[in-house]
Design a protein around this motif. Structure first.
Motif, mmCIF file in Angstrom:
data_model
loop_
_atom_site.group_PDB
_atom_site.id
_atom_site.type_symbol
_atom_site.label_atom_id
_atom_site.label_comp_id
_atom_site.label_asym_id
_atom_site.label_seq_id
_atom_site.Cartn_x
_atom_site.Cartn_y
_atom_site.Cartn_z
ATOM 1 N N HIS A 117 52.185 55.787 31.952
ATOM 2 C CA HIS A 117 51.336 55.509 33.103
ATOM 3 C C HIS A 117 50.290 54.439 32.802
ATOM 4 N N ASP A 119 47.733 51.475 33.093
ATOM 5 C CA ASP A 119 46.698 51.237 34.098
ATOM 6 C C ASP A 119 45.953 49.952 33.748
ATOM 7 N N GLU A 139 47.015 56.281 31.504
ATOM 8 C CA GLU A 139 46.097 57.187 32.196
ATOM 9 C C GLU A 139 46.470 58.655 32.041
ATOM 10 N N CYS A 228 41.438 54.889 32.793
ATOM 11 C CA CYS A 228 41.863 54.304 34.059
ATOM 12 C C CYS A 228 41.657 52.795 34.046
ATOM 13 N N ASP A 532 46.513 52.028 46.061
ATOM 14 C CA ASP A 532 46.955 53.286 45.450
ATOM 15 C C ASP A 532 46.952 54.401 46.476
ATOM 16 N N THR A 574 48.338 48.457 39.842
ATOM 17 C CA THR A 574 47.012 48.553 39.230
ATOM 18 C C THR A 574 46.940 47.649 38.011
ATOM 19 N N GLN A 590 52.318 51.587 37.803
ATOM 20 C CA GLN A 590 52.127 52.942 37.283
ATOM 21 C C GLN A 590 52.909 53.963 38.098
#
Length: 637
Positions: A117, A119, A139, A228, A532, A574, A590
């Protein structure tokens, strides 16, 4: 972190007033009435992406259509190439295990592979725009994809693999034959999972609330999690925010008031507390205080220890972004991605030091962010605002109110902000600073609970009830970045004009979007906006026509917003960074294939997406993407 409304943190129960409690009665009546006659008086002053300057950055590409399929789309004349997806070895010499498509990589293998994931990211040049380092956050994890058998029968080894898929990565990349590739092995390659040591700097270093049996000095924390957004500092380091850390803790029969204020629950979302005592609130209550910080990493020095910068305050940090005052001090802006939480800034005591005496500039500023003043923002209804200092002994921040010293103020920054009366915002996420004008921009992604019974009502800064669309707010500090007062307005209210509900129409000038998240200015002054929306929102209701998450370019002079990229099914778009010459843009894709339940079915991992490999028996993988024009020109021209 997954942004499902049913699981998103909402723990602010403070009684400090929202703006509508102190604004003029006529204005209050309008806002409290919801739609009233219309939102025209809120929308009319806003020109979509309204002008602040005169130099016009041109958008030289044709906008693309709304995305609906499981593919990544960029405009005609551009190429997007996946680079460094989850599971790829980062490039540590002698330790480069290949990704196994069935999820059977071990915890030890995951510890030297790209985490899950992707970010926030930043590019650090080694050879201009041809070769450099990318530092990137990982993340969270989808245990349904990460393990054979998924989240079923979680055990200590599965937890360790999940922990090793978190944290930060540093990789070396190089442009070869007009295509970016990872350089492996590389002396710069690093993985910083939950076993990596992080130093603690600032007023909370060594504080009694930071001490544990494993770290009685309270100065070394193992790992960083739920990182993040990120940014690159003027002195060449990488800042990364620890966001929804509370989801990883559990085990308390009843969380304490302090733990509850930070979103702790009886059971953690990842079951770590059942297999790792660090995350058991009953056994190790102070471990909870050791996350929620902005961490600083020097990617150019693979031997350096990253540092948790406690002077910037503890929060569900989305990220942190640096402005520089005219006299050379650093000002760090940040927000926390949670409903009804706050926006902060930190002003350094000292000036940014130059390199010299055998030190790089990063090394020369190793303690810069440990000394200074932290503030929380109050947005007033008249378009002005004030930065309220979080300083022990000032105002209500005294021992009598539960703050024994400055260390406790920063550890309990939320409670301090409650007492000071900071404005409760609609999930502050990424920020960016316009280098030409000095205006600071912040995405407020959404807040469906705004205006619900028992929740804060609408106010000037957060003007829509049931705010599923989000907005972008901006401000300029009075005099310089260290100013105690500021003026503010909205850049845009996101939405779709075809919606019936006035609060969901927005005022976008150009291609529609919802849930703004990532945001940055490029070298030409174009504002790039990423979105998002969660899988539970997509393709239905007021977001039915918005499609997959996307990235758009906004010309802040003409006010036009133009769609540049759409991602694969259920992904978040992102993280964004450009090479110094602007000819390559790096973006993170992501959680492609995110499920409505936030955890994939291991028996059908490719149910929603199989990007980017599209391999039989495969599974979706988050990845960094390198975007270039086919003619080698500057992105966006």
């Amino acid at each position: 972190m997954a942004k499902d409304f049913s699981t998103l943190e909402d723990s602010n129960r403070s009684s400090n007033p929202s703006i509508h409690d102190v604004m003029a009665e006529s204005r209050r009546r309008f806002l409290k009435s919801g739609v009233a006659v219309s939102l025209a008086s809120v929308l009319a002053p806003l020109a979509g992406c309204a002008a602040l300057g005169t130099a016009q950055p041109k958008l030289g590409f044709k906008g693309i259509a709304v995305g609906m399929g499981d593919r990544l789309v960029v405009p005609e004349g551009y190429v997007a190439t996946p680079l460094a997806p989850w599971g790829e070895p980062v490039g540590i010499a002698g330790n480069m295990p290949a990704f196994k498509i069935d999820g059977s990589n071990t915890a030890d293998e995951q510890a030297v592979q790209m985490g899950m994931h992707h970010d926030g990211l930043a590019y650090f040049a080694l050879d201009g725009s041809r070769r450099g380092l990318i530092a990137i956050n990982h993340e969270y994890t989808d245990d349904g994809l990460l393990h054979v058998g998924g989240f079923n029968a979680m055990n200590a080894e599965k937890v360790r693999k999940s922990q090793n898929a978190h944290g930060l990565s540093v990789i070396e990349v190089e442009l070869q034959n007009q295509q970016w590739q990872m350089v492996r092995p590389s002396r710069y390659a690093r993985r910083l999972p939950m076993s990596a040591p992080f130093s603690v700097g600032g007023p909370a270093a060594g504080h009694p609330l930071m001490r544990t049996a494993a770290d009685p000095q309270g100065r070394t924390v193992l790992g960083t999690l739920n990182n993040c957004a990120s940014s690159k500092t003027p002195w060449g380091t990488y800042l990364s925010g620890e966001e929804n850390f509370a989801f990883y803790f559990g085990g308390a029969d009843q969380p304490t008031p302090d733990q509850s204020r930070w979103g702790a629950r009886k059971d953690g979302f990842y079951a770590w507390e059942k297999h790792d005592a660090r995350f058991n609130l009953k056994q190790n209550p102070n471990e909870f205080h050791r996350f929620g910080w902005v961490v600083e990493l020097d990617p150019m020095d693979p031997t350096s220890t990253p540092i948790k910068r406690t002077a910037l305050g503890r929060a569900a940090h989305e990220g942190a972004w640096v402005g520089v005052t005219r006299d050379g001090r650093a000002v760090v802006y940040s927000g926390e991605d949670a409903r009804f939480e706050y926006i902060y800034k930190f002003v350094s005591r000292d000036k940014i030091a130059p390199a010299g005496n055998g030190l790089t500039q990063a090394q020369a500023n190793r303690e810069l962010l440990d000394h200074g003043t932290l503030y929380v923002a109050r947005f007033d209804a008249d378009g002005r605002g004030q930065w309220l200092p979080l300083v022990h002994g000032q105002g209500p921040l005294t021992a009598a109110n539960g703050f024994a010293d400055q260390g406790e103020v920063v550890i309990k920054a939320r409670q301090a902000s409650d007492l000071l009366g900071g404005t409760k915002m609609d999930r502050p996420e990424w920020l960016t600073i316009d280098p030409a004008s000095g205006w600071v921009y912040c995405t407020l992604t959404n807040n469906s609970q705004r205006g619900e019974p028992g929740k804060p009502g609408v106010d000037a800064a957060n003007p829509r009830a049931n705010n599923v669309m989000g907005q972008i707010i901006r401000w300029k500090d009075e005099g310089d970045f260290d100013g105690r007062r500021f003026e503010w307005n909205h850049l845009v209210l996101a939405g779709d004009p075809a919606n019936e509900r006035a609060e969901a129409k927005g005022n976008i000038n150009g291609d529609i979007y919802a849930c703004p998240d990532g945001i940055t200015f490029d070298q030409r002054g174009v504002l790039w906006i990423q979105t998002d929306a969660h899988a539970t929102q997509m393709y239905k209701g007021e977001l039915a026509r918005v499609g997959n998450n996307q990235m758009l370019a906004c010309d802040p002079v003409s006010g036009e917003t133009r769609r540049f990229l759409t991602g694969p099914t259920h992904c978040e778009v992102t993280g964004v960074a450009l090479t110094p010459d602007g000819t390559t843009m790096f973006v993170s894709i992501q959680h492609p294939g995110e499920t409505p339940t936030d955890r994939s079915d291991p028996a059908d991992p490719a149910k929603y997406s199989n990007w980017p490999d599209y391999a039989a028996g495969g599974r979706p993988r988050s990845s960094t993407v390198a975007i270039r024009k086919k003619d080698g020109g500057v992105i966006g021209t």
